[in-house]
Design a protein around this motif. Structure first.
Motif, short mmCIF file in Angstrom:
data_model
loop_
_atom_site.label_atom_id
_atom_site.label_comp_id
_atom_site.label_asym_id
_atom_site.label_seq_id
_atom_site.Cartn_x
_atom_site.Cartn_y
_atom_site.Cartn_z
N LEU A 212 0.95 -1.23 -0.13
CA LEU A 212 0.06 0.00 -0.02
C LEU A 212 0.82 1.38 0.12
CD1 LEU A 212 -2.92 -0.88 2.54
CD2 LEU A 212 -2.84 -0.97 0.03
N VAL A 213 2.02 1.15 0.78
CA VAL A 213 2.77 2.34 0.63
C VAL A 213 3.50 2.65 -0.60
CG1 VAL A 213 5.04 3.27 1.78
CG2 VAL A 213 3.45 2.39 3.33
N VAL A 214 3.89 1.59 -1.39
CA VAL A 214 4.43 1.61 -2.77
C VAL A 214 3.46 2.32 -3.52
CG1 VAL A 214 5.42 0.23 -4.59
CG2 VAL A 214 5.98 -0.38 -2.44
N ILE A 215 2.15 1.81 -3.45
CA ILE A 215 1.39 2.40 -4.46
C ILE A 215 1.08 3.80 -4.06
CG2 ILE A 215 -1.32 2.65 -4.93
CD1 ILE A 215 -1.26 -0.77 -4.05
N LEU A 216 0.93 4.31 -2.96
CA LEU A 216 0.75 5.69 -2.53
C LEU A 216 2.04 6.45 -2.97
CD1 LEU A 216 -0.90 7.98 -1.01
CD2 LEU A 216 0.47 7.14 1.06
N VAL A 217 3.07 6.10 -2.62
CA VAL A 217 4.58 6.44 -3.13
C VAL A 217 4.45 7.06 -4.52
CG1 VAL A 217 6.82 6.41 -3.66
CG2 VAL A 217 5.99 5.92 -1.18
N PHE A 218 4.18 6.03 -5.52
CA PHE A 218 4.25 6.21 -6.87
C PHE A 218 3.01 7.24 -7.48
CE2 PHE A 218 7.59 2.89 -6.55
CZ PHE A 218 8.44 3.54 -7.31
N VAL A 219 1.97 6.84 -6.81
CA VAL A 219 0.99 7.84 -7.10
C VAL A 219 1.23 9.37 -6.89
CG1 VAL A 219 -1.48 8.76 -6.81
CG2 VAL A 219 -1.00 6.16 -7.13
N ILE A 220 1.75 9.57 -5.77
CA ILE A 220 2.40 11.21 -5.52
C ILE A 220 3.59 11.15 -6.45
CG2 ILE A 220 3.57 12.28 -3.55
CD1 ILE A 220 1.93 10.59 -1.65
N ALA A 221 4.53 10.41 -6.73
CA ALA A 221 5.39 10.55 -7.58
C ALA A 221 4.80 11.06 -8.93
CB ALA A 221 6.33 9.55 -7.59
N GLY A 222 3.66 10.27 -9.51
CA GLY A 222 3.35 10.56 -10.65
C GLY A 222 2.56 11.84 -10.76
N LEU A 223 1.71 12.18 -9.65
CA LEU A 223 1.14 13.61 -9.69
C LEU A 223 2.35 14.68 -9.51
CD1 LEU A 223 -1.74 12.82 -7.14
CD2 LEU A 223 -1.80 13.34 -9.76
N PHE A 224 3.26 14.55 -8.74
CA PHE A 224 4.59 15.31 -8.62
C PHE A 224 5.03 15.81 -10.24
CE2 PHE A 224 8.82 16.34 -7.95
CZ PHE A 224 8.91 17.51 -7.31
N SER A 225 5.42 14.46 -10.77
CA SER A 225 5.93 14.72 -12.05
C SER A 225 5.04 15.50 -13.08
CB SER A 225 6.41 13.46 -12.60
OG SER A 225 7.39 12.64 -11.75
N LYS A 226 3.65 15.16 -12.94
CA LYS A 226 2.79 15.91 -13.85
C LYS A 226 2.83 17.30 -13.75
CE LYS A 226 1.06 12.40 -16.33
NZ LYS A 226 1.09 12.18 -17.81
N VAL A 227 2.54 17.68 -12.42
CA VAL A 227 2.60 19.06 -12.08
C VAL A 227 4.05 19.77 -12.38
CG1 VAL A 227 2.57 20.74 -10.06
CG2 VAL A 227 0.78 18.87 -10.07
N LEU A 228 5.16 19.15 -12.00
CA LEU A 228 6.22 19.74 -12.36
C LEU A 228 6.53 19.78 -13.94
CD1 LEU A 228 8.75 20.96 -10.89
CD2 LEU A 228 9.80 18.50 -11.20
N SER A 229 5.93 18.95 -14.67
CA SER A 229 5.98 19.11 -16.19
C SER A 229 5.24 20.48 -16.59
CB SER A 229 5.41 17.82 -16.94
OG SER A 229 4.13 17.88 -16.89
N GLN A 230 4.01 20.69 -16.09
CA GLN A 230 3.28 22.09 -16.29
C GLN A 230 4.13 23.04 -15.87
OE1 GLN A 230 -0.33 21.46 -14.36
NE2 GLN A 230 -1.21 20.04 -16.01
N VAL A 231 4.80 23.10 -14.94
CA VAL A 231 5.63 24.25 -14.47
C VAL A 231 6.75 24.33 -15.44
CG1 VAL A 231 7.32 25.02 -12.53
CG2 VAL A 231 5.12 24.08 -11.85
N PHE A 232 7.30 23.34 -15.94
CA PHE A 232 8.66 23.45 -16.55
C PHE A 232 8.06 24.09 -18.06
CE2 PHE A 232 11.64 21.65 -13.99
CZ PHE A 232 12.76 21.49 -14.81
N ASP A 233 6.85 23.44 -18.56
CA ASP A 233 6.12 24.11 -19.82
C ASP A 233 6.14 25.59 -19.64
OD1 ASP A 233 5.35 23.37 -22.40
OD2 ASP A 233 3.12 23.54 -21.58
N LYS A 234 5.83 25.92 -18.67
CA LYS A 234 5.54 27.29 -18.56
C LYS A 234 6.95 28.13 -18.43
CE LYS A 234 1.18 28.37 -18.08
NZ LYS A 234 0.43 28.76 -19.15
N ALA A 235 7.87 27.49 -17.99
CA ALA A 235 9.00 28.27 -17.78
C ALA A 235 9.87 28.06 -19.10
CB ALA A 235 10.03 27.23 -16.97
#
Length: 148
Positions: free
Chosen positions: A114-137
């Motif tokens: 369950l922890v692994v699932i949570l960690v990778f969902v958070i990592a996926g969301l983080f990567s998606k949000v960071l990609s939007q930040v980088f896209d704006k930059a």
């Protein structure tokens, strides 16, 4: 100091990448060996090989994207479209690891899974949000370059 940290990070990413490939390729042998000590691994050999290989493959792909992004750091050109694409892919790969790990729940349920699932969902969301930040930059950088 910065050069030493940069080189250590590059070496770490390279070791993780090639080590991950070796681990993925040797999974059938490793799981079979561990099955001698844990009957659960012997009983579910094929399922575990498929699930661990799937997770491992996506993990290696994440490291591949990190290595590509790190090259832009070394070249002192971080805000490029390719990094936006890499971050999006890393988010997708993280979600795939979470999905594959969810399939492991059909075999066994532990808090670690369950922890692994949570960690990778958070990592996926983080990567998606960071990609939007980088896209704006990247957009701002290109506009600024055209202004000059």
């Amino acid at each position: 100091m910065k050069d030493r940290i940069t080189m250590m990070t590059k070496i770490l990413l390279d070791v993780m990448f090639y080590g991950g490939i070796i681990v993925c390729l040797t999974l059938p042998i490793s799981i079979n060996f561990y099955g001698n000590y844990n009957s659960y691994f012997a009983k579910h050999y094929i399922e575990l090989c498929v699930l661990f290989f799937g997770s491992g493959l996506f993990a290696v792909l994440i490291i591949w994207e990190l290595r590509k992004m790190f090259k832009s750091v070394i070249n002192d050109d971080c805000f490029i479209k390719q990094n936006v694409v890499s971050l999006r892919r890393m988010g997708n790969y993280s979600f795939m690891i979470a999905l594959v790990t969810c399939l492991r729940l059909l075999l066994y349920l532990t808090p670690a899974v369950l922890v692994v699932i949570l960690v990778f969902v958070i990592a996926g969301l983080f990567s998606k949000v960071l990609s939007q930040v980088f896209d704006k930059a990247v957009t701002y950088k290109l506009e600024n370059d055209l202004t000059i």
